[in-house]
Design an enzyme around this catalytic site. Sequence first.
Site, PDB file in Angstrom:
ATOM      1  CG  ASP A  38      15.751 -73.485 -12.052  1.00  0.00           C
ATOM      2  OD1 ASP A  38      16.290 -73.521 -13.192  1.00  0.00           O
ATOM      3  OD2 ASP A  38      16.383 -73.721 -11.007  1.00  0.00           O
ATOM      4  N   GLY A  39      14.335 -73.175 -15.505  1.00  0.00           N
ATOM      5  CA  GLY A  39      14.589 -72.328 -16.676  1.00  0.00           C
ATOM      6  C   GLY A  39      16.052 -72.027 -16.939  1.00  0.00           C
ATOM      7  NE  ARG A  95      13.778 -54.111 -35.100  1.00  0.00           N
ATOM      8  CZ  ARG A  95      12.816 -55.025 -35.166  1.00  0.00           C
ATOM      9  NH1 ARG A  95      11.758 -54.809 -35.895  1.00  0.00           N
ATOM     10  NH2 ARG A  95      12.923 -56.164 -34.500  1.00  0.00           N
ATOM     11  CD  GLN A  96      14.622 -47.801 -27.988  1.00  0.00           C
ATOM     12  OE1 GLN A  96      13.633 -48.126 -28.657  1.00  0.00           O
ATOM     13  NE2 GLN A  96      14.641 -46.704 -27.255  1.00  0.00           N
ATOM     14  CG  HIS A 130      17.679 -45.103 -39.136  1.00  0.00           C
ATOM     15  ND1 HIS A 130      17.675 -44.683 -40.446  1.00  0.00           N
ATOM     16  CD2 HIS A 130      16.782 -44.312 -38.488  1.00  0.00           C
ATOM     17  CE1 HIS A 130      16.832 -43.688 -40.575  1.00  0.00           C
ATOM     18  NE2 HIS A 130      16.282 -43.441 -39.413  1.00  0.00           N
ATOM     19  CG  ASP A 170      10.784 -48.172 -43.332  1.00  0.00           C
ATOM     20  OD1 ASP A 170      11.793 -48.449 -44.015  1.00  0.00           O
ATOM     21  OD2 ASP A 170      10.412 -48.862 -42.369  1.00  0.00           O
ATOM     22  CE  LYS A 193       7.928 -48.045 -40.541  1.00  0.00           C
ATOM     23  NZ  LYS A 193       8.421 -49.447 -40.503  1.00  0.00           N
ATOM     24  NE  ARG A 195       7.343 -49.158 -36.108  1.00  0.00           N
ATOM     25  CZ  ARG A 195       6.737 -50.270 -36.512  1.00  0.00           C
ATOM     26  NH1 ARG A 195       5.643 -50.681 -35.897  1.00  0.00           N
ATOM     27  NH2 ARG A 195       7.204 -50.971 -37.523  1.00  0.00           N
ATOM     28  CG  ASP A 219      11.734 -53.162 -44.548  1.00  0.00           C
ATOM     29  OD1 ASP A 219      12.826 -52.564 -44.446  1.00  0.00           O
ATOM     30  OD2 ASP A 219      10.747 -52.891 -43.835  1.00  0.00           O
TER      31      ASP A 219
END
Length: 296
Positions: A38-39, A95-96, A130, A170, A193, A195, A219
């Site tokens: 089942d994973g 990144r978020q 960032h 970027d 850049k 997006r 990058d």
Amino acid sequence: MTATALLLYFEDEHESALRLAGAAALVSAPIGRHRFPDGEFKLRLPASLPESVVLLRTLEHPNEKLVELLLAARTARELGARHLTLVAPYLAYMRQDVAFLPGEAVSQRIVGRFLADLFDAVITVDPHLHRIATLREAIPVPHAIALTGAALLADLIAGRRQRPLLVGPDAESAQWVAQAAARHGFDHAVCRKVRHGDRDVEIELPPVNVAGRAVVLLDDVASTGQTLASAARLLLAARAASVDVAVTHALFAGDALQVILDAGVGEVWSTDCISHSSNAVSVAPLIAAALSGITH
Ligand code: R5P
């Protein structure tokens, strides 16, 4: 890090683990993993562990690996580990870092705190920081160590290209491009850049003459490859003599590598933070040095 520390790893990272164990002079042992029909996973660690344990898990395709880390770290504590270090050469979900739209999860903060609950130290390479200055702001642990592959890539480029022009695709790449360029006195510049979507980016070249230059695009990450491919197309249209690519993290989702090569890129070089055919330099010595500096 004590000499008796044990390096734990998963079988799919056997080769990276051997490189790190060799560089750091650590004994290593695999974590057994069974996937049920089942994973779900069942993990098996060595039955007793020393006080200091290092867990290697690079976090590309991170979703299942975060569950593995939860199971492995909690089990390691139960088996005697008192000082637990995560070595994640690629650190996912960085990144978020803000809610760009109301209601969005700020994954960097959430995943960072999840890891901080499990580990005493986290070592990674070129995390995508960032809008914050230090890794510790994202992962509040006593030892939050962000290494960089920029010098390794710079040395590699110096050996492969004459008088290269380093170009970052970027604004975020400026930090790595500047470091790599400073090491060998390379010319460098950074694109702009915008997006518009996962595979839709708009690049504007910097105001430098690229005609006749051996350009290397540098990058932290190549994911869909669209950022690098778009930049490469513009550079070649502006008569760059050649365009090659150097990245720390070879994520290369789906056909990304082909997308980059189809744009006219000559060679693609990466570090071995993520195992990939483009790997050209190893971060193992860098990580080993960081491990030796951790004192519990
Ligand atoms: C973002 O700023 C990163 O540094 C990379 O430029 C980005 O993740 C690359 O994504 P893709 O390869 O999908 O264009």
